[in-house]
Design a protein around this motif. Structure first.
Motif, PDB file in Angstrom:
ATOM      1  N   LEU A 133       0.838  -1.197   0.000  1.00  0.00           N
ATOM      2  CA  LEU A 133       0.000   0.000   0.000  1.00  0.00           C
ATOM      3  C   LEU A 133       0.874   1.249   0.000  1.00  0.00           C
ATOM      4  O   LEU A 133       2.062   1.184   0.337  1.00  0.00           O
ATOM      5  CB  LEU A 133      -0.953  -0.003   1.194  1.00  0.00           C
ATOM      6  N   PRO A 134       0.292   2.398  -0.378  1.00  0.00           N
ATOM      7  CA  PRO A 134       1.063   3.644  -0.333  1.00  0.00           C
ATOM      8  C   PRO A 134       1.487   3.947   1.101  1.00  0.00           C
ATOM      9  O   PRO A 134       0.706   3.777   2.039  1.00  0.00           O
ATOM     10  CB  PRO A 134       0.053   4.692  -0.839  1.00  0.00           C
ATOM     11  N   ALA A 135       2.732   4.392   1.246  1.00  0.00           N
ATOM     12  CA  ALA A 135       3.248   4.695   2.588  1.00  0.00           C
ATOM     13  C   ALA A 135       2.573   5.937   3.147  1.00  0.00           C
ATOM     14  O   ALA A 135       2.242   6.878   2.416  1.00  0.00           O
ATOM     15  CB  ALA A 135       4.753   4.908   2.519  1.00  0.00           C
ATOM     16  N   ARG A 136       2.385   5.933   4.455  1.00  0.00           N
ATOM     17  CA  ARG A 136       1.885   7.105   5.169  1.00  0.00           C
ATOM     18  C   ARG A 136       2.994   7.594   6.103  1.00  0.00           C
ATOM     19  O   ARG A 136       3.919   6.836   6.428  1.00  0.00           O
ATOM     20  CB  ARG A 136       0.635   6.728   5.970  1.00  0.00           C
ATOM     21  N   PRO A 137       2.896   8.862   6.570  1.00  0.00           N
ATOM     22  CA  PRO A 137       3.963   9.400   7.424  1.00  0.00           C
ATOM     23  C   PRO A 137       4.268   8.505   8.628  1.00  0.00           C
ATOM     24  O   PRO A 137       5.425   8.393   9.048  1.00  0.00           O
ATOM     25  CB  PRO A 137       3.410  10.761   7.861  1.00  0.00           C
ATOM     26  N   GLU A 138       3.258   7.837   9.172  1.00  0.00           N
ATOM     27  CA  GLU A 138       3.510   6.982  10.344  1.00  0.00           C
ATOM     28  C   GLU A 138       4.342   5.739  10.005  1.00  0.00           C
ATOM     29  O   GLU A 138       4.808   5.036  10.897  1.00  0.00           O
ATOM     30  CB  GLU A 138       2.206   6.598  11.052  1.00  0.00           C
TER      31      GLU A 138
END
Ligand code: COA
Length: 153
Positions: free
Chosen positions: A5-10
């Protein structure tokens, strides 16, 4: 069960930690620690998540690998393909590379630089349709292989 999945800041801290563990072998082999995957900061990874196509592979709720692509003028530059120690050799790197390519249908070409000393990496990309374009002497310890793949319409 692996999800890409697309990375998120966390995800940034896990991405950076995995990247540093994964590229340790290259640093040891070349006796050179001043390489971008090892010197990158958390702020840089967070910034890249905002501007580049960064994907993570999540297995049982834990980040196990990541990849980064930056698209400019139809060419996607691939960087930082990293699979955590203990997860390598089970298809995660292949899945991340395939997912990045599929996620950027507007890219006409994919390219990357890899360390010539990491022979398994060159084989890995050849198996995924990449060809050696040329080599660049980066320093007295590091020669980089530029590899590319044209998208066939
Ligand atoms: C290179 C890397 C991303 C491949 O991911 P992976 O999940 O291990 O790869 P896959 O299971 O999809 O494919 C296995 C192939 O990858 C290659 N490979 C490279 N390094 C490997 C490693 N440490 N362990 C297993 N396979 C590796 C081999 O060619 C292997 O093919 P083989 O079984 O015929 O030898 C991963 O091993 C890694 O993170 N390495 C350290 C960081 C790095 O060098 N990244 C690439 C920068 S250009």
């Amino acid at each position: 069960m692996v999800t890409i999945l697309p990375a998120r800041p966390e995800h940034a801290a896990a991405i950076l930690a995995i990247q540093k563990r994964a590229f340790e072998a290259e640093a040891m082999l070349c006796r050179e620690r001043d390489i971008p995957p090892l010197t990158e900061t958390l702020d840089s990874v967070i910034a890249q998540i905002a501007v580049a196509q960064v994907l993570v592979a999540v297995e049982d709720g834990r980040v196990a690998g990541s990849i980064r692509g930056t698209l400019a003028d139809g060419t996607c530059s691939i960087e930082r393909l990293s699979v955590d120690l203990g997860f390598q050799g089970h298809g995660l790197g292949s899945a991340l590379l395939d997912a990045l390519e599929r996620s950027l249908p507007e890219a006409a070409r994919f390219e990357l630089l890899t360390n010539q000393a990491m022979e398994g990496n060159v084989r890995f990309y050849v198996r995924h349709g990449y060809r050696v374009v040329d080599t660049l002497v980066h320093s007295d310890r590091i020669t980089l292989v530029r590899m590319g793949k044209e998208v066939v319409a």
